[in-house]
Design a protein around this motif. Sequence first.
Motif, PDB file in Angstrom:
ATOM      1  N   SER A  46      50.275  32.793  38.493  1.00  0.00           N
ATOM      2  CA  SER A  46      49.998  33.751  37.426  1.00  0.00           C
ATOM      3  C   SER A  46      50.156  35.175  37.956  1.00  0.00           C
ATOM      4  CB  SER A  46      48.569  33.554  36.917  1.00  0.00           C
ATOM      5  OG  SER A  46      47.641  33.938  37.927  1.00  0.00           O
ATOM      6  N   SER A  48      48.051  37.629  37.878  1.00  0.00           N
ATOM      7  CA  SER A  48      46.840  38.080  38.575  1.00  0.00           C
ATOM      8  C   SER A  48      46.739  37.448  39.959  1.00  0.00           C
ATOM      9  CB  SER A  48      45.590  37.742  37.756  1.00  0.00           C
ATOM     10  OG  SER A  48      45.505  36.345  37.510  1.00  0.00           O
ATOM     11  N   SER A  52      47.103  39.212  43.815  1.00  0.00           N
ATOM     12  CA  SER A  52      46.148  38.942  44.885  1.00  0.00           C
ATOM     13  C   SER A  52      46.852  38.463  46.151  1.00  0.00           C
ATOM     14  CB  SER A  52      45.129  37.897  44.422  1.00  0.00           C
ATOM     15  OG  SER A  52      44.242  37.554  45.462  1.00  0.00           O
ATOM     16  N   HIS A 193      43.721  31.040  42.427  1.00  0.00           N
ATOM     17  CA  HIS A 193      43.105  31.478  41.187  1.00  0.00           C
ATOM     18  C   HIS A 193      41.672  31.929  41.415  1.00  0.00           C
ATOM     19  CE1 HIS A 193      46.462  30.486  38.625  1.00  0.00           C
ATOM     20  NE2 HIS A 193      46.595  29.357  39.291  1.00  0.00           N
ATOM     21  N   ALA A 196      41.952  35.375  42.761  1.00  0.00           N
ATOM     22  CA  ALA A 196      42.374  36.338  41.752  1.00  0.00           C
ATOM     23  C   ALA A 196      41.216  36.655  40.796  1.00  0.00           C
ATOM     24  CB  ALA A 196      43.555  35.784  40.966  1.00  0.00           C
ATOM     25  N   ASP A 197      40.449  35.616  40.409  1.00  0.00           N
ATOM     26  CA  ASP A 197      39.310  35.829  39.528  1.00  0.00           C
ATOM     27  C   ASP A 197      38.269  36.729  40.186  1.00  0.00           C
ATOM     28  OD1 ASP A 197      40.501  34.251  37.653  1.00  0.00           O
ATOM     29  OD2 ASP A 197      39.349  32.438  38.166  1.00  0.00           O
ATOM     30  N   ASN A 200      39.315  40.391  39.957  1.00  0.00           N
ATOM     31  CA  ASN A 200      39.382  41.013  38.629  1.00  0.00           C
ATOM     32  C   ASN A 200      37.998  41.276  38.040  1.00  0.00           C
ATOM     33  OD1 ASN A 200      42.156  40.957  38.666  1.00  0.00           O
ATOM     34  ND2 ASN A 200      42.279  38.892  37.787  1.00  0.00           N
TER      35      ASN A 200
END
Length: 200
Positions: A46, A48, A52, A193, A196-197, A200
């Motif tokens: 993704s 995002s 990262s 992921h 990245a989470d 954010n």
Amino acid sequence: AKAEAEASAGMSLMDRALQHKPHHKSQGGGHAGGHGNYKTLYHQTSPSAGASILKTGFRVGSGGLCGPAIYFSPSAKDTDVKAVGGRGFIIEAMVDMGRMKHMSGQCDHSMNAAKMRQHGWDSITLDRGGYVECAHMASCREYIIYDPRRVVSMKGYNHHGWKHWYGPGLAEQNSTVAQEAGEHHEAAEGSEHKKADADN
């Protein structure tokens, strides 16, 4: 000349080995051993997660077809078949594959970095042609590393490729195929992921 010969004779085997030992720059600024087997490879995720990765580097996933590792394809187009989790962003990386082990399309779920080191291998390649997500393809190669430091350099860009190869229609017709492929690649993508989470 005589003095140089005597100096050379007095040099230990270890000194000589260190004098010619190769070093390879990695994404983390360190070095990963190997034989300088460099390949330009591709990984779709993704936007995002891609941002990262470019910022902090790849992280080994929690599982996958060949165990916890980092998975690549030989072209951006090939990632459209492989990417099940995040999509829409390509990481193009120069990867030092070192000593590469060739395995069957089913690989080995129990493989990990420690086992690879034990047997003297740095990476794995396999052809998934005819298997699950690549059932419609004659050749579907994949490249796997277990040490993020093998990524020498990378860049990223947006990607508008195929839609998921396992759409709702296929999932209804063959849920087992979709589930197996999903478990394979989502496990490998998981840590990206999560990272990245967190950012954010």
